[in-house]
Write a protein that holds these residues in place. Structure first.
Motif, PDB file in Angstrom:
ATOM      1  N   GLN A  75     -26.919  57.488 119.091  1.00 36.58           N
ATOM      2  CA  GLN A  75     -25.562  57.277 118.699  1.00 36.58           C
ATOM      3  C   GLN A  75     -24.479  57.977 119.753  1.00 36.58           C
ATOM      4  OE1 GLN A  75     -27.618  59.272 117.144  1.00 36.58           O
ATOM      5  NE2 GLN A  75     -26.690  60.768 116.007  1.00 36.58           N
ATOM      6  N   TRP A  76     -25.020  59.070 120.519  1.00 37.20           N
ATOM      7  CA  TRP A  76     -24.108  59.772 121.295  1.00 37.20           C
ATOM      8  C   TRP A  76     -24.217  59.387 122.797  1.00 37.20           C
ATOM      9  CZ3 TRP A  76     -26.336  64.708 118.542  1.00 37.20           C
ATOM     10  CH2 TRP A  76     -25.695  64.903 117.477  1.00 37.20           C
ATOM     11  N   GLY A  77     -23.221  58.997 123.358  1.00 34.93           N
ATOM     12  CA  GLY A  77     -22.998  59.090 124.811  1.00 34.93           C
ATOM     13  C   GLY A  77     -23.285  60.525 125.503  1.00 34.93           C
ATOM     14  N   MET A  78     -22.761  61.450 125.061  1.00 37.33           N
ATOM     15  CA  MET A  78     -22.975  62.846 125.132  1.00 37.33           C
ATOM     16  C   MET A  78     -22.294  63.666 124.294  1.00 37.33           C
ATOM     17  SD  MET A  78     -24.371  64.981 126.772  1.00 37.33           S
ATOM     18  CE  MET A  78     -25.493  63.827 127.840  1.00 37.33           C
ATOM     19  N   ALA A  79     -23.042  63.948 123.153  1.00 39.75           N
ATOM     20  CA  ALA A  79     -22.485  65.090 122.303  1.00 39.75           C
ATOM     21  C   ALA A  79     -22.166  66.232 122.965  1.00 39.75           C
ATOM     22  CB  ALA A  79     -23.337  65.318 120.985  1.00 39.75           C
ATOM     23  N   ALA A  80     -21.237  67.112 122.596  1.00 42.29           N
ATOM     24  CA  ALA A  80     -20.996  68.323 123.553  1.00 42.29           C
ATOM     25  C   ALA A  80     -20.648  69.419 122.464  1.00 42.29           C
ATOM     26  CB  ALA A  80     -19.927  68.281 124.624  1.00 42.29           C
ATOM     27  N   ALA A  89     -28.244  82.043 123.416  1.00 48.36           N
ATOM     28  CA  ALA A  89     -29.617  82.652 123.540  1.00 48.36           C
ATOM     29  C   ALA A  89     -30.799  82.203 122.721  1.00 48.36           C
ATOM     30  CB  ALA A  89     -29.710  84.050 123.559  1.00 48.36           C
ATOM     31  N   GLU A  90     -30.437  82.125 121.648  1.00 49.01           N
ATOM     32  CA  GLU A  90     -31.247  81.460 120.518  1.00 49.01           C
ATOM     33  C   GLU A  90     -31.540  79.828 120.950  1.00 49.01           C
ATOM     34  OE1 GLU A  90     -33.509  81.751 116.908  1.00 49.01           O
ATOM     35  OE2 GLU A  90     -32.789  83.073 118.247  1.00 49.01           O
ATOM     36  N   LEU A  91     -30.641  79.320 121.050  1.00 46.26           N
ATOM     37  CA  LEU A  91     -30.968  77.907 121.667  1.00 46.26           C
ATOM     38  C   LEU A  91     -31.840  77.663 122.483  1.00 46.26           C
ATOM     39  CD1 LEU A  91     -30.158  74.542 121.689  1.00 46.26           C
ATOM     40  CD2 LEU A  91     -28.549  75.573 123.425  1.00 46.26           C
ATOM     41  N   VAL A  92     -31.796  78.360 123.782  1.00 42.07           N
ATOM     42  CA  VAL A  92     -32.750  78.587 124.683  1.00 42.07           C
ATOM     43  C   VAL A  92     -34.443  78.857 124.190  1.00 42.07           C
ATOM     44  CG1 VAL A  92     -33.423  79.369 126.871  1.00 42.07           C
ATOM     45  CG2 VAL A  92     -30.999  78.884 126.408  1.00 42.07           C
ATOM     46  N   ARG A 102     -41.321  71.556 114.829  1.00 41.73           N
ATOM     47  CA  ARG A 102     -40.467  70.577 114.541  1.00 41.73           C
ATOM     48  C   ARG A 102     -40.012  69.656 115.874  1.00 41.73           C
ATOM     49  NH1 ARG A 102     -35.739  73.809 112.583  1.00 41.73           N
ATOM     50  NH2 ARG A 102     -36.156  75.190 114.231  1.00 41.73           N
ATOM     51  N   PRO A 103     -39.711  68.442 115.175  1.00 34.80           N
ATOM     52  CA  PRO A 103     -39.147  67.503 116.260  1.00 34.80           C
ATOM     53  C   PRO A 103     -37.782  67.972 116.850  1.00 34.80           C
ATOM     54  CG  PRO A 103     -39.277  66.272 114.262  1.00 34.80           C
ATOM     55  CD  PRO A 103     -39.759  67.709 114.121  1.00 34.80           C
ATOM     56  N   LEU A 104     -37.628  67.728 118.199  1.00 37.87           N
ATOM     57  CA  LEU A 104     -36.324  68.215 118.903  1.00 37.87           C
ATOM     58  C   LEU A 104     -35.160  68.084 118.021  1.00 37.87           C
ATOM     59  CD1 LEU A 104     -35.266  69.250 121.528  1.00 37.87           C
ATOM     60  CD2 LEU A 104     -34.860  66.848 122.145  1.00 37.87           C
ATOM     61  N   LYS A 105     -34.682  67.137 117.529  1.00 45.30           N
ATOM     62  CA  LYS A 105     -33.635  66.757 116.580  1.00 45.30           C
ATOM     63  C   LYS A 105     -33.563  67.879 115.680  1.00 45.30           C
ATOM     64  CE  LYS A 105     -30.802  63.443 114.413  1.00 45.30           C
ATOM     65  NZ  LYS A 105     -30.671  62.024 114.068  1.00 45.30           N
ATOM     66  N   PHE A 111     -27.959  74.394 115.530  1.00 48.72           N
ATOM     67  CA  PHE A 111     -27.038  74.411 116.594  1.00 48.72           C
ATOM     68  C   PHE A 111     -25.897  73.635 116.648  1.00 48.72           C
ATOM     69  CE2 PHE A 111     -31.088  76.248 117.846  1.00 48.72           C
ATOM     70  CZ  PHE A 111     -30.617  77.484 118.074  1.00 48.72           C
ATOM     71  N   VAL A 112     -26.089  72.454 116.147  1.00 48.61           N
ATOM     72  CA  VAL A 112     -25.052  71.373 116.176  1.00 48.61           C
ATOM     73  C   VAL A 112     -23.851  71.472 115.153  1.00 48.61           C
ATOM     74  CG1 VAL A 112     -24.507  68.805 115.747  1.00 48.61           C
ATOM     75  CG2 VAL A 112     -26.319  69.392 117.369  1.00 48.61           C
ATOM     76  N   ILE A 113     -24.721  71.972 113.814  1.00 43.18           N
ATOM     77  CA  ILE A 113     -23.776  72.153 112.934  1.00 43.18           C
ATOM     78  C   ILE A 113     -22.992  73.636 112.945  1.00 43.18           C
ATOM     79  CG2 ILE A 113     -24.060  72.774 110.154  1.00 43.18           C
ATOM     80  CD1 ILE A 113     -26.515  71.116 110.444  1.00 43.18           C
ATOM     81  N   GLU A 114     -23.635  74.469 113.412  1.00 42.70           N
ATOM     82  CA  GLU A 114     -22.865  75.720 113.435  1.00 42.70           C
ATOM     83  C   GLU A 114     -22.166  76.033 114.987  1.00 42.70           C
ATOM     84  OE1 GLU A 114     -25.861  78.624 112.885  1.00 42.70           O
ATOM     85  OE2 GLU A 114     -26.086  78.062 110.633  1.00 42.70           O
ATOM     86  N   SER A 115     -21.626  74.989 115.558  1.00 38.15           N
ATOM     87  CA  SER A 115     -20.951  75.226 116.866  1.00 38.15           C
ATOM     88  C   SER A 115     -19.597  74.361 116.642  1.00 38.15           C
ATOM     89  CB  SER A 115     -22.000  74.903 118.116  1.00 38.15           C
ATOM     90  OG  SER A 115     -22.296  73.391 117.880  1.00 38.15           O
ATOM     91  N   GLN A 116     -19.002  74.796 117.995  1.00 35.52           N
ATOM     92  CA  GLN A 116     -17.564  74.080 118.108  1.00 35.52           C
ATOM     93  C   GLN A 116     -17.891  72.838 118.816  1.00 35.52           C
ATOM     94  OE1 GLN A 116     -15.152  76.161 120.781  1.00 35.52           O
ATOM     95  NE2 GLN A 116     -13.295  74.497 120.360  1.00 35.52           N
ATOM     96  N   ARG A 117     -17.444  71.676 118.198  1.00 32.48           N
ATOM     97  CA  ARG A 117     -17.801  70.512 119.005  1.00 32.48           C
ATOM     98  C   ARG A 117     -16.699  70.129 120.024  1.00 32.48           C
ATOM     99  NH1 ARG A 117     -19.211  64.472 117.175  1.00 32.48           N
ATOM    100  NH2 ARG A 117     -18.972  63.610 119.050  1.00 32.48           N
ATOM    101  N   LEU A 118     -17.004  69.852 121.298  1.00 30.48           N
ATOM    102  CA  LEU A 118     -16.076  69.571 122.436  1.00 30.48           C
ATOM    103  C   LEU A 118     -15.599  68.096 122.321  1.00 30.48           C
ATOM    104  CD1 LEU A 118     -18.111  71.761 124.912  1.00 30.48           C
ATOM    105  CD2 LEU A 118     -15.760  72.532 123.723  1.00 30.48           C
TER     106      LEU A 118
END
Length: 118
Positions: A75-80, A89-92, A102-105, A111-118
Motif C-alpha cells: 500500500q506504500w509507494g514509499m513510507a518514510a 541504532a535499534e532498527l539496524v 518475526r516477519p519483516l513487517k 519503529f513505524v508506530i513510534e516515529s515521525q512520519r515524513l
C-alpha cells in the motif's frame, strides 16, 4: 540533512517509486538511512544502482536481499519515517534476516508506530 531537504528527497522517492511500481519504507536517523525496497527485481536493482551513484550517499550496504512471494508494504509507494539516533541504532539491529524470527513487517512495526512520519 535539513528537514526541508529530507522532505524533498522523500517526495522525489515517492514520485520515482510510483512511476516504477516500487514500494517499501525509508527510515532516516541522524544522517543515516535504512530502506526496504520491494518490486520487480530489475526495477529494484535499477533504483539501487541510482542510490549507490548518488553523491549524497556514502557506504551504501545491502543488509539483506530476499525474494518474497508478495510485498510486505504493497500500500506504500514509499513510507518514510524519521527516527531518533537511539531508535535508528535499534532498527539496524532488527533488519537482517535471522536477527529476529518475526516477519519483516512485524520487526519494523514498532519503529513505524513510534516515529515521525515524513
Amino acid at each position: 540533512m535539513s528537514y526541508p531537504e529530507l522532505r524533498a528527497l522523500v517526495a522525489h522517492a515517492r514520485a520515482y517509486n510510483a512511476a516504477h511500481d516500487i514500494t517499501g519504507i525509508l527510515f532516516y536517523g541522524e544522517g543515516h538511512f535504512a530502506q526496504v525496497l520491494e518490486g520487480e527485481q530489475e526495477e529494484v536493482e535499477r533504483l539501487f544502482g541510482r542510490i549507490q551513484r548518488d553523491a549524497r550517499h556514502h557506504d551504501v550496504t545491502v543488509v539483506t536481499r530476499v525474494a518474497r512471494p508478495r510485498r510486505t508494504y504493497p500500500q506504500w509507494g514509499m513510507a518514510a519515517h524519521r527516527l531518533a539516533e537511539a531508535q535508528f541504532a535499534e532498527l539496524v539491529r532488527h533488519l537482517p534476516e535471522g536477527a529476529d524470527a518475526r516477519p519483516l513487517k512485524a520487526r519494523l512495526e514498532t519503529f513505524v508506530i513510534e516515529s515521525q512520519r515524513l
